[in-house]
Design an enzyme around this catalytic site. Structure first.
Site, PDB file in Angstrom:
ATOM      1  N   ASN A   1       0.826  -1.214   0.000  1.00 43.99           N
ATOM      2  CA  ASN A   1       0.000   0.000   0.000  1.00 43.99           C
ATOM      3  C   ASN A   1       0.859   1.263   0.000  1.00 43.99           C
ATOM      4  O   ASN A   1       0.564   2.239  -0.702  1.00 43.99           O
ATOM      5  CB  ASN A   1      -0.920   0.008   1.217  1.00 43.99           C
ATOM      6  CG  ASN A   1      -2.083  -0.960   1.097  1.00 43.99           C
ATOM      7  OD1 ASN A   1      -2.318  -1.542   0.044  1.00 43.99           O
ATOM      8  ND2 ASN A   1      -2.815  -1.141   2.177  1.00 43.99           N
TER       9      ASN A   1
ATOM     10  N   ARG B   1     -10.910  -3.998 -14.145  1.00 36.05           N
ATOM     11  CA  ARG B   1      -9.804  -4.913 -13.842  1.00 36.05           C
ATOM     12  C   ARG B   1     -10.344  -6.330 -13.919  1.00 36.05           C
ATOM     13  O   ARG B   1     -11.441  -6.602 -13.443  1.00 36.05           O
ATOM     14  CB  ARG B   1      -9.242  -4.682 -12.432  1.00 36.05           C
ATOM     15  CG  ARG B   1      -8.722  -3.294 -12.147  1.00 36.05           C
ATOM     16  CD  ARG B   1      -8.057  -3.245 -10.757  1.00 36.05           C
ATOM     17  NE  ARG B   1      -7.946  -1.892 -10.255  1.00 36.05           N
ATOM     18  CZ  ARG B   1      -6.956  -1.052 -10.575  1.00 36.05           C
ATOM     19  NH1 ARG B   1      -6.010  -1.472 -11.401  1.00 36.05           N
ATOM     20  NH2 ARG B   1      -6.914   0.167 -10.079  1.00 36.05           N
TER      21      ARG B   1
ATOM     22  N   ARG C   1      -5.497   2.119 -13.180  1.00 38.32           N
ATOM     23  CA  ARG C   1      -4.119   2.309 -12.692  1.00 38.32           C
ATOM     24  C   ARG C   1      -3.420   0.986 -12.402  1.00 38.32           C
ATOM     25  O   ARG C   1      -3.947   0.137 -11.683  1.00 38.32           O
ATOM     26  CB  ARG C   1      -4.142   3.171 -11.430  1.00 38.32           C
ATOM     27  CG  ARG C   1      -2.772   3.492 -10.858  1.00 38.32           C
ATOM     28  CD  ARG C   1      -2.195   4.758 -11.445  1.00 38.32           C
ATOM     29  NE  ARG C   1      -3.000   5.887 -11.031  1.00 38.32           N
ATOM     30  CZ  ARG C   1      -2.684   7.148 -11.303  1.00 38.32           C
ATOM     31  NH1 ARG C   1      -1.606   7.412 -11.991  1.00 38.32           N
ATOM     32  NH2 ARG C   1      -3.457   8.123 -10.908  1.00 38.32           N
TER      33      ARG C   1
ATOM     34  N   HIS D   1     -15.830   3.103 -14.663  1.00 36.82           N
ATOM     35  CA  HIS D   1     -15.601   2.382 -13.415  1.00 36.82           C
ATOM     36  C   HIS D   1     -16.796   1.516 -13.005  1.00 36.82           C
ATOM     37  O   HIS D   1     -16.711   0.732 -12.073  1.00 36.82           O
ATOM     38  CB  HIS D   1     -15.281   3.391 -12.301  1.00 36.82           C
ATOM     39  CG  HIS D   1     -14.723   2.785 -11.057  1.00 36.82           C
ATOM     40  ND1 HIS D   1     -15.410   2.742  -9.859  1.00 36.82           N
ATOM     41  CD2 HIS D   1     -13.533   2.184 -10.811  1.00 36.82           C
ATOM     42  CE1 HIS D   1     -14.668   2.147  -8.943  1.00 36.82           C
ATOM     43  NE2 HIS D   1     -13.526   1.800  -9.485  1.00 36.82           N
TER      44      HIS D   1
ATOM     45  N   TYR E   1     -12.068  -9.829  -1.490  1.00 35.50           N
ATOM     46  CA  TYR E   1     -12.756  -8.547  -1.363  1.00 35.50           C
ATOM     47  C   TYR E   1     -14.215  -8.799  -1.026  1.00 35.50           C
ATOM     48  O   TYR E   1     -14.847  -9.678  -1.593  1.00 35.50           O
ATOM     49  CB  TYR E   1     -12.710  -7.761  -2.684  1.00 35.50           C
ATOM     50  CG  TYR E   1     -11.384  -7.112  -3.023  1.00 35.50           C
ATOM     51  CD1 TYR E   1     -10.183  -7.569  -2.482  1.00 35.50           C
ATOM     52  CD2 TYR E   1     -11.330  -6.046  -3.913  1.00 35.50           C
ATOM     53  CE1 TYR E   1      -8.981  -6.979  -2.817  1.00 35.50           C
ATOM     54  CE2 TYR E   1     -10.129  -5.450  -4.257  1.00 35.50           C
ATOM     55  CZ  TYR E   1      -8.961  -5.920  -3.713  1.00 35.50           C
ATOM     56  OH  TYR E   1      -7.768  -5.328  -4.055  1.00 35.50           O
TER      57      TYR E   1
ATOM     58  N   ARG F   1     -14.258   2.492   4.940  1.00 35.01           N
ATOM     59  CA  ARG F   1     -13.056   1.679   5.108  1.00 35.01           C
ATOM     60  C   ARG F   1     -11.808   2.504   5.378  1.00 35.01           C
ATOM     61  O   ARG F   1     -11.063   2.230   6.302  1.00 35.01           O
ATOM     62  CB  ARG F   1     -12.822   0.828   3.851  1.00 35.01           C
ATOM     63  CG  ARG F   1     -11.693  -0.165   3.987  1.00 35.01           C
ATOM     64  CD  ARG F   1     -11.405  -0.849   2.666  1.00 35.01           C
ATOM     65  NE  ARG F   1     -10.730   0.035   1.718  1.00 35.01           N
ATOM     66  CZ  ARG F   1     -10.664  -0.184   0.417  1.00 35.01           C
ATOM     67  NH1 ARG F   1     -11.259  -1.228  -0.108  1.00 35.01           N
ATOM     68  NH2 ARG F   1     -10.014   0.651  -0.376  1.00 35.01           N
TER      69      ARG F   1
ATOM     70  N   HIS G   1     -15.076  -3.728   0.395  1.00 33.80           N
ATOM     71  CA  HIS G   1     -15.040  -3.058  -0.900  1.00 33.80           C
ATOM     72  C   HIS G   1     -16.431  -2.697  -1.425  1.00 33.80           C
ATOM     73  O   HIS G   1     -16.553  -1.966  -2.408  1.00 33.80           O
ATOM     74  CB  HIS G   1     -14.322  -3.977  -1.906  1.00 33.80           C
ATOM     75  CG  HIS G   1     -13.929  -3.312  -3.174  1.00 33.80           C
ATOM     76  ND1 HIS G   1     -14.581  -3.536  -4.372  1.00 33.80           N
ATOM     77  CD2 HIS G   1     -12.947  -2.427  -3.456  1.00 33.80           C
ATOM     78  CE1 HIS G   1     -14.008  -2.819  -5.326  1.00 33.80           C
ATOM     79  NE2 HIS G   1     -13.021  -2.135  -4.803  1.00 33.80           N
TER      80      HIS G   1
END
Length: 717
Positions: free
Chosen positions: A65, A391, A421, A451, A484, A581, A609
């Site tokens: 991270n 993704r 990204r 997204h 997730y 979160r 998530h």
């Protein structure tokens, strides 16, 4: 309860009779609150209730991270500084102030992480797992390692001189590097050379010693066998360093003739982007430290981080997979959704059910979402498939199903987000593979990231064409679906199907005008307005009837307009629960401003998530799932969707999710008004089970109840 103060904590001013909601003191900083989240993640590695190899995993997660934080956030802030930007954030900080405060917090976080790593290593050693130093090895072990090194590593190495005759070598981002000082025998002058440690592509960081689970770091093996690289030379010293480069290299899409070529160009530029951090091993020669900083154009005082122990702890993921059942969390096997435990055509199941709520990772991604696509690819009645991809797994079944569908003559269109990204290169490869298979690939709307997570299947049913839809809060990625926590819905709701058709027409053309959405709420045009209007409606209904309640669950709360609206709702008496979160700008519990707001952060086995929004609405409860967090970028610069969940059976489950998280006494941290967090502690007489454990049990209970009901039905028939 245990207090966990962090540098993100900011002074609490006494409450005033009136509040200027534009005053910076009522807002926390995005970067600092995200770093505070990593303090909470690191606490999982400190918690003795966490199994040892899971503790090691959390250390690796925080390390990874922080690498991304430097690449994305610090890199972006440094660009702002370089451009002379002095614009203040909502919390009143300049870019330079943010970098300075982040550096201070990160140095403390790194020191805590290093001490914790040593502690966990000591405990692992008692279980037979050890990371040894080279000097601790026996002569026989050293000989065996030298032979392994010569055969498997030595051919990969390329030493590079650092002298006036050779330009300073290129240092790739996140690579480990050895700085070797050497001299010819009898010579006084020394020379420098750089050797890259070739971790990756089949070369592990941790080399096994013998037949047990003892390991030595690859760089230590290299350091102690440098005579092979520099025969006949005297090795004066060998020091280790690592750099992190800026990943913010985005260009203007509107000026690009070829978006894919532009992304490929960005990736090349990212490789050579400015360095934003250098990490060095403890005890590096100050002259060498200064020279490296100068060559890499770094501020030695601020941009160089001395690491007392192991660099690049993200590589510890290699060891977290060791097969020690007792040192891991109990194995978790996602259940099949009770309604999908049949070989019946999935479209018939959805048609009979109306809508099906999916809860990952508690329910299987493979037997729900992947099955939905797989059956769509082979069902002769399916005419077309449309899908967004942000993704996904490079080798997963999602792409295989889309290719198969195209081969079977179905109309397949996929909107690929090339600018996801760190997944840009993978998405380019996937787009090329799909285009070769005859799939219609587009890249979304210029200037906006796509997204939202949506699949549309058009099928010829007995009474005409029918649209089947999947909408999710998480990516179409089989691997992350196991770790997730996300939500999804499979539905054949006619109105949602029509709305999603409009959405895809927008994504493939960019034409926004006169699109009539009746149920789903897209960003950037409508979603933010919808949230703000519903907050205002809750305020008005509370004034009329009382009992106002708003509950949000999301990854981040960063958008200033949403925070201000929530403050106004609290001042009006509306009760607000926020399960956030990580990043959270809002300060709860300030008398007269936010005393009706609670902010909670759930940290545990799975990464939270899912995005879930609830408004009491005067008793006519409204529930939504969404791809969007309450962040300015999501609401104003991305294509996202908010989708209503209306079935009483499904909203009952969403209510249970809120209740489980809010009542969690084990893995919830309560945010204080100064930005610090206090972890809840279970009562001494109650079992220490957090949200994730309870969600696993709840899923298993749903499955058992379904099986009992099926058994009763069979007996009756």
């Amino acid at each position: 309860m245990k207090r966990n103060p962090t540098a993100a904590a900011q002074c609490v001013a006494p409450a005033a009779p009136g509040f200027d909601l534009n005053d910076s003191e009522w807002y926390l900083n995005r970067e600092l609150t995200w770093l505070a989240f990593n303090q909470r993640v690191l606490h999982e590695a400190e918690d003795s209730r966490t199994p040892l190899l899971e503790r090691l995993k959390f250390i690796a997660i925080v390390s990874s991270n922080l690498d991304e934080f430097f690449m994305k956030r610090i890199g972006g802030l440094k660009q702002q500084i370089g451009a002379g930007m002095r614009e203040l954030t909502l919390d009143g900080r300049t870019p330079r102030q943010q970098v300075q405060e982040c550096h201070l917090l990160i140095r403390g976080l790194e020191a805590r992480k290093d001490a914790l790593f040593r502690q966990v290593c000591s405990l692992l050693e008692e279980k037979g797992i050890a990371i040894e130093t080279y000097n601790e090895l026996t002569a026989k072990e050293k000989k065996t390692l030298r032979e392994h090194y010569y055969t498997n590593i030595f051919p990969l190495l390329t030493p590079q001189s650092i002298d006036p005759a050779h330009p300073f070598p290129f240092i790739s981002s996140l690579s480990l590097n050895l700085l070797v000082t050497l001299r010819y025998p009898r010579a006084r002058e020394v020379s420098l050379a750089r050797v890259k440690v070739p971790v990756g592509l089949g070369t592990p960081r941790f080399i096994r010693v013998g037949k047990g689970d003892h390991f030595v770091c690859l760089e230590e093996v290299m350091m102690n066998n440098l005579d092979m690289l520099f025969p006949g030379m005297n090795i004066v010293s060998c020091e280790i360093f690592r750099v992190t480069r800026n990943a913010n290299t985005e260009k203007d899409e509107e000026e690009a003739d070829d978006l894919m070529a532009m992304i490929e160009s960005e990736l090349k530029e990212r490789k050579f982007a400015p360095i934003v951090r250098m990490e060095i091993g403890a005890g590096m020669d100050p002259v060498h430290r200064g020279r490296l900083a100068a060559e890499l154009e770094l501020d030695e005082e601020n941009d160089v981080f001395e690491v007392p122990g192991l660099l690049a702890m993200r590589d510890l993921f290699e060891l977290t997979c060791l097969d020690y059942a007792r040192l891991h969390d109990p194995p978790h096997y996602p259940i099949e959704h009770p309604l999908l435990q049949t070989t019946r055509n999935i479209f018939h199941i959805i048609r009979d059910s109306g809508s099906i709520l999916l809860q990952h990772p508690y329910e299987s991604f493979s037997t729900s979402v992947e099955r939905f696509l797989r059956e769509a690819a082979t069902d002769p009645k399916v005419r077309g498939i449309k899908m967004t991809l942000y993704r996904t797994s490079v080798h997963g079944r999602i792409i295989d199903s889309l290719v198969l569908a195209a081969q079977n003559g179905k109309q397949v269109a996929v909107v690929v987000e090339l600018k996801a990204r760190f997944d840009e290169a993978a998405n380019i490869r996937l787009a090329e593979r799909m285009e070769e298979a005859g799939i219609h690939v587009t890249y979304g709307v210029v200037g906006l990231k796509t997204h939202c997570k949506v699949i549309l299947v058009v099928r010829q049913d007995y009474n005409g064409l029918r649209r089947y839809v999947h909408i999710g809060t998480g990516n179409y990625h089989a691997e992350t679906a196991r770790i997730y926590s996300d939500l999804g819905i499979l539905t054949c709701d006619q109105t949602i199907g029509q709305d999603v058709t409009e959405l895809f027409n927008y994504l493939t053309t960019g034409f926004m005008a006169k699109r009539n959405y009746q149920k789903i709420v897209p960003a950037p045009r409508m979603l933010k307005k919808a949230l703000l209007s519903r907050i205002e409606r809750e305020i008005e209904l509370h004034r009329q009837k009382g009992g106002g309640l708003i509950q949000f669950k999301m990854n981040a709360l960063e958008d200033g307009d949403i925070v201000k609206a929530l403050y106004r709702a609290s001042q009006a008496g509306v009760k607000i629960d926020l399960v956030v979160r990580d990043t959270c700008r809002l300060r709860p519990g300030i008398p007269g401003l936010s005393e009706n707001i609670r902010v909670m952060s759930v940290v545990g086995r799975f990464l939270e998530h899912s995005r879930l929004y609830y408004f009491k609405n005067g008793g006519a409860d409204e529930y939504f799932i969404a791809s969007a967090d309450a962040m300015k970028r999501n609401l104003e610069a991305r294509v996202e969707i908010l989708c209503p969940v209306e079935s009483p059976e499904l909203t009952k489950d969403l209510r249970a999710i809120f209740d489980i998280h809010i009542s969690d006494q084990c893995s919830v941290w309560d945010m204080q008004s100064d930005g610090s967090y206090i972890q809840r502690k279970p009562a001494s007489d109650s079992p220490p089970h957090g949200s994730h454990h309870l969600m696993i049990e709840w899923a298993a209970r749903r499955l058992r109840e379904s099986q009992k009901q099926k058994k009763k039905t069979r007996l009756k028939s």
